[in-house]
Design an enzyme around this catalytic site. Structure first.
Site, PDB file in Angstrom:
ATOM      1  N   HIS A 326       0.802  -1.216   0.000  1.00 14.24           N
ATOM      2  CA  HIS A 326       0.000   0.000   0.000  1.00 14.24           C
ATOM      3  C   HIS A 326       0.838   1.270   0.000  1.00 14.24           C
ATOM      4  CE1 HIS A 326      -3.347  -2.705   1.033  1.00 14.24           C
ATOM      5  NE2 HIS A 326      -4.115  -1.744   0.565  1.00 14.24           N
ATOM      6  N   GLY A 327       2.060   1.205   0.473  1.00 17.06           N
ATOM      7  CA  GLY A 327       2.842   2.432   0.464  1.00 17.06           C
ATOM      8  C   GLY A 327       4.163   2.313   1.174  1.00 17.06           C
TER       9      GLY A 327
END
Length: 477
Positions: A326-327
């Site tokens: 996700h990041g």
């Protein structure tokens, strides 16, 4: 180009009209139009990254052909790992280079050393995490002989860059979507109407629910030290519905638009906030990603077939990798660890498959047990969302600590009645429509005047309660 932008409302009718004017007997021409339109759609953000998606398509198409012609296991493994390294290499460079550099420098500083490595001014290509996993699924399935590689590069380009789901999913498997580019697509009026209905509901989720919740979620998270626990709880609540309305709304629009062109995409959300335990939540949230990790990472690692240590190891790996996907921030890693901790007891006690049926099936209201199960699952999910949303791990821990302090039971400083009312209506509609693919799918039972009145109401609400326009959250992933 955002789905909720004027440019897209001009772009979509033009592409739709040209697509069906070509006719379904000219599949190659339709695929060419889809590929060209998808590249225009993607290049609207930054045309330079078109070369990246084209190169990724060329690599995996070529490797697919070579895998099909090669029988020697060692050479086939080299081809597979070439695809994995190229795709994950691009993803790692653009998404994680600065993160690893900063983490390495911080580690040296923590232990009293000094290390000087410059970060790079890198722009993250929109949707790179999504189309990278989509092309990887193709190569892996060809390697495992679950899929015959396509000989039509144009169809493959269209599959990789298909504009409805290109930048934020659903992450489509080649086994599902790619064959559809080789088949004649029929315009079915009923499917088109259903697609428009789902797209309308997705747009409502985004414009009315997500964007309005975002206003208060951002206000509270950005000034978290100024508010009481009750307000912080409200901020987490608003973010929970911001991210759900935003992401599931995008998926609904993508799936609905795809139906207009005769394509069927996989379901990506199944009313996750009505889950009775965290295992059920993960079967209902971002289904295309969770099943991707299950099939291509969790099961190859041994899944839950081994002993206790293997089950624990694999559970943490799958959730940590999911968080990291996700990041490039430690907050996402902690979010993944927290979900693994939630999930592990159910897995070890073999209760992760208890709630597989529809909640309150055949009833308007849940039982008290189901209600409190849903409430508890939503609350622990809310706590995890704090780490997902926070700027850093320290702020996240402080946010949770303050949220659960004695001031949790005081009156909130912010009580946006209108937005809370809209969310309450939204939850009610979702609950009543939970047996469908999306909330208003089965609205046909209402007579035509009332049905069209409901559609007009949604449109009016989108105009009246248009919040500050926000990019879709998952564009950054």
């Amino acid at each position: 180009m955002l789905f909720n932008s004027l440019e897209f409302f001009i772009f979509l009718p033009i592409v739709f009209s040209l697509y069906w004017l070509i006719g379904n007997k000219r599949i190659k021409q339709q695929n060419l139009l889809i590929a060209f339109s998808s590249y225009v759609f993607y290049g609207w953000w930054d045309w330079r990254f078109l070369f990246l998606i084209l190169f990724s398509s060329l690599v995996d198409y070529t490797i697919g052909q070579k895998l099909n012609a090669e029988d020697k296991p060692s050479k086939r493994k080299v081809l597979l790992w070439t695809s994995i390294c190229v795709n994950l290499g691009f993803l790692g460079f653009f998404k994680y280079y600065n993160f690893f550099v900063d983490s390495l420098v911080d580690s040296f500083t923590f232990f009293g050393g000094q290390l000087s490595i410059n970060t790079l001014n890198i722009i993250l290509p929109v949707g790179i995490s999504f189309y990278t996993f989509q092309t990887l699924s193709y190569t892996i399935d060809v390697y495992n002989r679950k899929l015959e590689p396509t000989k039509d590069f144009l169809a493959f380009m269209a599959f990789v860059s298909f504009f409805p789901q290109l930048v934020a999913g659903p992450i489509e498997r080649a086994t599902n979507l790619l064959p559809q580019f080789h088949e004649k697509r029929e315009f079915v009026y009923k499917n088109a109407v259903d697609g428009l209905r789902q797209a309308l509901w997705g747009l409502f989720k985004k414009v009315v629910i997500a964007d309005n919740c975002a206003t208060y979620a951002n206000m509270i998270f950005n000034n978290q030290y100024e508010y009481s626990g009750s307000t912080l709880l409200l901020g987490a609540f608003f973010f929970a519905f911001q991210i759900y309305g935003d992401f599931s709304g995008y998926s609904d629009i993508a799936i609905g638009i795809s139906r207009l062109f005769g394509f069927n995409l996989k379901r990506n959300f199944a009313f996750p906030y009505f889950s009775r335990d965290i295992a059920e939540f993960w079967r209902r949230w971002h289904i295309s990603l969770s099943t991707w990790f299950r099939d291509y990472l969790y099961i190859p690692l041994g899944g839950s077939r081994g002993g206790t240590k293997m089950k624990i190891r694999n559970t943490f790996i799958i959730f940590i990798v999911s968080g990291f996907w996700h990041g490039a921030n430690w907050t996402f890693v902690v979010w993944g660890v927290l979900n693994a901790i939630y999930f592990l007891p159910l897995l070890l006690l073999k209760k992760n498959r208890v709630n597989t049926n529809l909640v309150a099936e055949g009833r308007y209201l849940p039982t008290m047990k189901e209600f409190f199960q849903m409430l508890f699952t939503f609350f622990i999910t809310l706590v995890a969302w704090v780490f997902f949303r926070a700027d850093n791990v320290t702020n996240a821990f402080v946010y949770v600590r303050d949220m659960l302090s004695g001031s949790l039971f005081t009156k909130p400083e912010i009580v946006p009645i209108t937005v809370l009312g809209l969310v309450a209506i939204f939850i009610t509609v979702e609950w009543l429509g939970r047996s469908g693919e999306y909330a208003i799918q089965k609205i046909d039972f209402i007579n035509k005047p009332l049905r069209w009145g409901f559609y007009m109401l949604l449109i009016i609400l989108m105009f009246v309660y248009t919040g500050e326009q926000q990019e879709f959250i998952y564009f950054q992933f």
